[in-house]
Design an enzyme around this catalytic site. Structure first.
Site, PDB file in Angstrom:
ATOM      1  N   GLN A  83      30.545   8.796  -2.755  1.00  0.00           N
ATOM      2  CA  GLN A  83      30.023   9.510  -3.657  1.00  0.00           C
ATOM      3  C   GLN A  83      29.166  10.740  -3.154  1.00  0.00           C
ATOM      4  OE1 GLN A  83      29.988   6.450  -4.047  1.00  0.00           O
ATOM      5  NE2 GLN A  83      30.099   5.726  -6.303  1.00  0.00           N
ATOM      6  N   ASP A  94      20.041   3.344 -11.551  1.00  0.00           N
ATOM      7  CA  ASP A  94      20.972   2.549 -12.449  1.00  0.00           C
ATOM      8  C   ASP A  94      20.285   1.873 -13.573  1.00  0.00           C
ATOM      9  OD1 ASP A  94      22.836   3.642 -10.219  1.00  0.00           O
ATOM     10  OD2 ASP A  94      24.165   3.450 -12.027  1.00  0.00           O
ATOM     11  N   ARG A 118      30.747   8.929 -13.931  1.00  0.00           N
ATOM     12  CA  ARG A 118      29.930   8.156 -13.346  1.00  0.00           C
ATOM     13  C   ARG A 118      28.673   8.400 -13.411  1.00  0.00           C
ATOM     14  NH1 ARG A 118      28.271  10.903  -9.797  1.00  0.00           N
ATOM     15  NH2 ARG A 118      27.169   9.300  -8.977  1.00  0.00           N
ATOM     16  N   GLY A 119      27.691   7.647 -12.640  1.00  0.00           N
ATOM     17  CA  GLY A 119      26.276   7.995 -12.698  1.00  0.00           C
ATOM     18  C   GLY A 119      25.803   7.759 -13.915  1.00  0.00           C
ATOM     19  N   ALA A 120      24.527   6.992 -13.875  1.00  0.00           N
ATOM     20  CA  ALA A 120      24.041   6.247 -15.115  1.00  0.00           C
ATOM     21  C   ALA A 120      23.793   7.062 -16.191  1.00  0.00           C
ATOM     22  CB  ALA A 120      22.667   5.721 -14.599  1.00  0.00           C
ATOM     23  N   ARG A 138      30.922  -1.368 -17.336  1.00  0.00           N
ATOM     24  CA  ARG A 138      30.128  -1.528 -16.219  1.00  0.00           C
ATOM     25  C   ARG A 138      28.849  -2.106 -16.461  1.00  0.00           C
ATOM     26  NH1 ARG A 138      29.821   3.514 -12.076  1.00  0.00           N
ATOM     27  NH2 ARG A 138      29.881   1.819 -10.629  1.00  0.00           N
ATOM     28  N   ASN A 157      20.296   0.727  -7.448  1.00  0.00           N
ATOM     29  CA  ASN A 157      21.087   1.896  -7.243  1.00  0.00           C
ATOM     30  C   ASN A 157      21.882   1.700  -6.543  1.00  0.00           C
ATOM     31  OD1 ASN A 157      21.133   5.091  -7.667  1.00  0.00           O
ATOM     32  ND2 ASN A 157      20.567   5.158  -5.610  1.00  0.00           N
ATOM     33  N   LYS A 158      22.881   2.578  -6.109  1.00  0.00           N
ATOM     34  CA  LYS A 158      23.974   2.442  -5.153  1.00  0.00           C
ATOM     35  C   LYS A 158      23.845   1.746  -4.021  1.00  0.00           C
ATOM     36  CE  LYS A 158      27.361   3.621  -6.067  1.00  0.00           C
ATOM     37  NZ  LYS A 158      28.158   2.630  -6.896  1.00  0.00           N
TER      38      LYS A 158
HETATM   39  O1  MRU Z   1      28.761   3.832  -8.979  1.00  0.00           O
HETATM   40  P1  MRU Z   1      28.108   5.229  -9.370  1.00  0.00           P
HETATM   41  O2  MRU Z   1      28.805   6.366  -8.830  1.00  0.00           O
HETATM   42  O3  MRU Z   1      28.308   5.280 -10.876  1.00  0.00           O
HETATM   43  O4  MRU Z   1      26.940   5.121  -8.912  1.00  0.00           O
HETATM   44  C1  MRU Z   1      25.767   5.836  -9.087  1.00  0.00           C
HETATM   45  C2  MRU Z   1      24.597   5.632  -8.637  1.00  0.00           C
HETATM   46  O5  MRU Z   1      24.271   4.820  -7.870  1.00  0.00           O
HETATM   47  C3  MRU Z   1      23.573   6.967  -8.789  1.00  0.00           C
HETATM   48  O6  MRU Z   1      22.665   6.956  -7.761  1.00  0.00           O
HETATM   49  C4  MRU Z   1      22.624   6.740 -10.269  1.00  0.00           C
HETATM   50  O7  MRU Z   1      23.815   6.260 -11.196  1.00  0.00           O
HETATM   51  C5  MRU Z   1      21.821   7.769 -10.564  1.00  0.00           C
HETATM   52  S1  MRU Z   1      22.437   9.003 -11.430  1.00  0.00           S
HETATM   53  C6  MRU Z   1      21.579  10.031 -11.646  1.00  0.00           C
END
Ligand code: MRU
Length: 343
Positions: free
Chosen positions: A193, A234, A49-51, A89, A244-245
């Site tokens: 996270q 994201d 996970r993470g963009a 996603r 973002n999250k």
């Molecule tokens: O649902 P996730 O854990 O994939 O969400 C991730 C985030 O919101 C991060 O802040 C974002 O992807 C930036 S990662 C460098």
């Protein structure tokens, strides 16, 4: 402890290898993903996970899975594979960007040549991410000073990208250069996270980190303990609105009230110039079990209680002090500053 990596191509080039982030910090387990279904599931369930990391996983995933596609209708099947992975996603644009890059790399080539081109493109996506994270971290260091208190939300570290990460990259690079930051990590409900990943990463890097409940951030700001907020993203729309999250928007509103800079760290792979503003960003919704049962011994609400579980929110551009990219630091208004840097 085994050497940690987030996502990579296996030595035999037949699998995407990831650390299963759903098990952290209690168990360190690496997985081999060899089929479209396995890559899809790993992205959907946030094992990776993470963009940036899901973009890299999709790139390697397309290369690995393309080997098993038929020669006759290779490009048609590759397209289907790409669409399937993108559907895992919706919010992080890195996923769609990586798939688009893979598709255009292989366009017009027969299977043999296409595979060579797909390999090249997938490693390029990975290598570029490493370089972008490093540059972003260097620019980030110009915004802070030794001893600063930093609030972060979710996880934008090495676990969310190739190396260093984006939002946490400045802190990791700063540590290497002798800076001592005091980091406050929002636990980041509901999937935690911040607790499970950010505090784990920073702790292992020897950075002073304190875990807080999301709703403690405002108090810390009022007490003068936060000098800056650092978050990843994201999808950044052309006008700077940033997905973002979930909970990031509250951090930004709180930061504005307390006059604290709120920085977004963003590789160009996360900017969506085709998306005019935040209103157009599709926000992923996830199951209520993540709120009610996932991390609890017993359910914390009755079975019939409804849940609403958006995975992301959008922070309006005017609340963002700066967007830190690999090419430099952009300031409001972002429609012009992003365009100026990226053409
Ligand atoms: O649902 P996730 O854990 O994939 O969400 C991730 C985030 O919101 C991060 O802040 C974002 O992807 C930036 S990662 C460098």
């Amino acid at each position: 402890m085994d050497k940690i990596f987030t996502v990579r191509l296996s030595d035999d080039k037949n699998a995407v290898e990831i650390i299963d982030q759903t098990l952290l910090p209690n168990e360190i387990k690496f997985l081999r993903l060899e089929t479209p279904e396995a890559v899809f599931e790993a992205i959907k369930e946030l094992r990776v996970r993470g963009a940036p990391a899901i973009g890299i996983a999709a790139g390697f995933g397309m290369y690995v899975c393309a080997k098993k596609l038929s020669e006759d209708n290779f490009y048609g099947e590759l397209n289907k594979l790409g669409n399937y992975l993108v559907s895992s996603r919706p919010t992080a644009v890195n996923l769609a960007h990586a798939v688009e890059r893979m598709l255009s790399a292989a366009k017009g080539a027969d299977k043999k040549l296409a595979l060579a081109l797909l390999y090249e493109e997938s490693t390029k996506i990975y290598d570029e991410d490493k370089q972008m994270c490093r540059k972003i971290s260097e620019y980030g260091l110009t915004l802070v000073k030794d001893g600063d208190g930093i609030l972060t939300h979710c996880n934008a570290g090495a676990l969310a990208a190739s190396e260093y990460g984006t939002g946490l990259g400045t802190l990791l690079l700063g540590k290497e250069k002798g800076y001592n930051f005091h980091v406050f990590s929002d636990e980041t409900r509901p999937l935690l996270q911040g607790a499970r990943l950010t505090s784990f990463e920073l702790n292992h890097a020897g950075i002073d980190v304190t875990l807080i409940c999301d709703n403690a951030a405002s108090l810390l700001m009022s007490q003068g303990k936060i000098d800056a907020c650092f978050v990843g993203c994201d999808r950044v729309a052309a006008n700077g609105d940033t997905a973002n999250k979930i909970g990031t928007r509250s951090v930004a509103i709180n930061a504005k009230f307390h006059n604290i800079p709120f920085y977004v760290f963003c590789p160009s792979s996360t900017i969506d110039f085709n998306c005019e503003s935040g209103e157009k960003i599709v926000i992923e919704e996830r199951g209520g079990d993540e709120i009610k049962t996932k991390f609890f011994e017993k359910p914390i609400a009755e079975a019939e209680v409804k849940c609403f579980n958006p995975a992301f929110d959008v922070t309006p551009a005017e609340l963002i002090t700066a967007i830190v990219t690999e090419k430099g630091i952009c300031r409001y208004p972002y429609t012009s500053s992003l365009k100026k840097l990226f053409g």
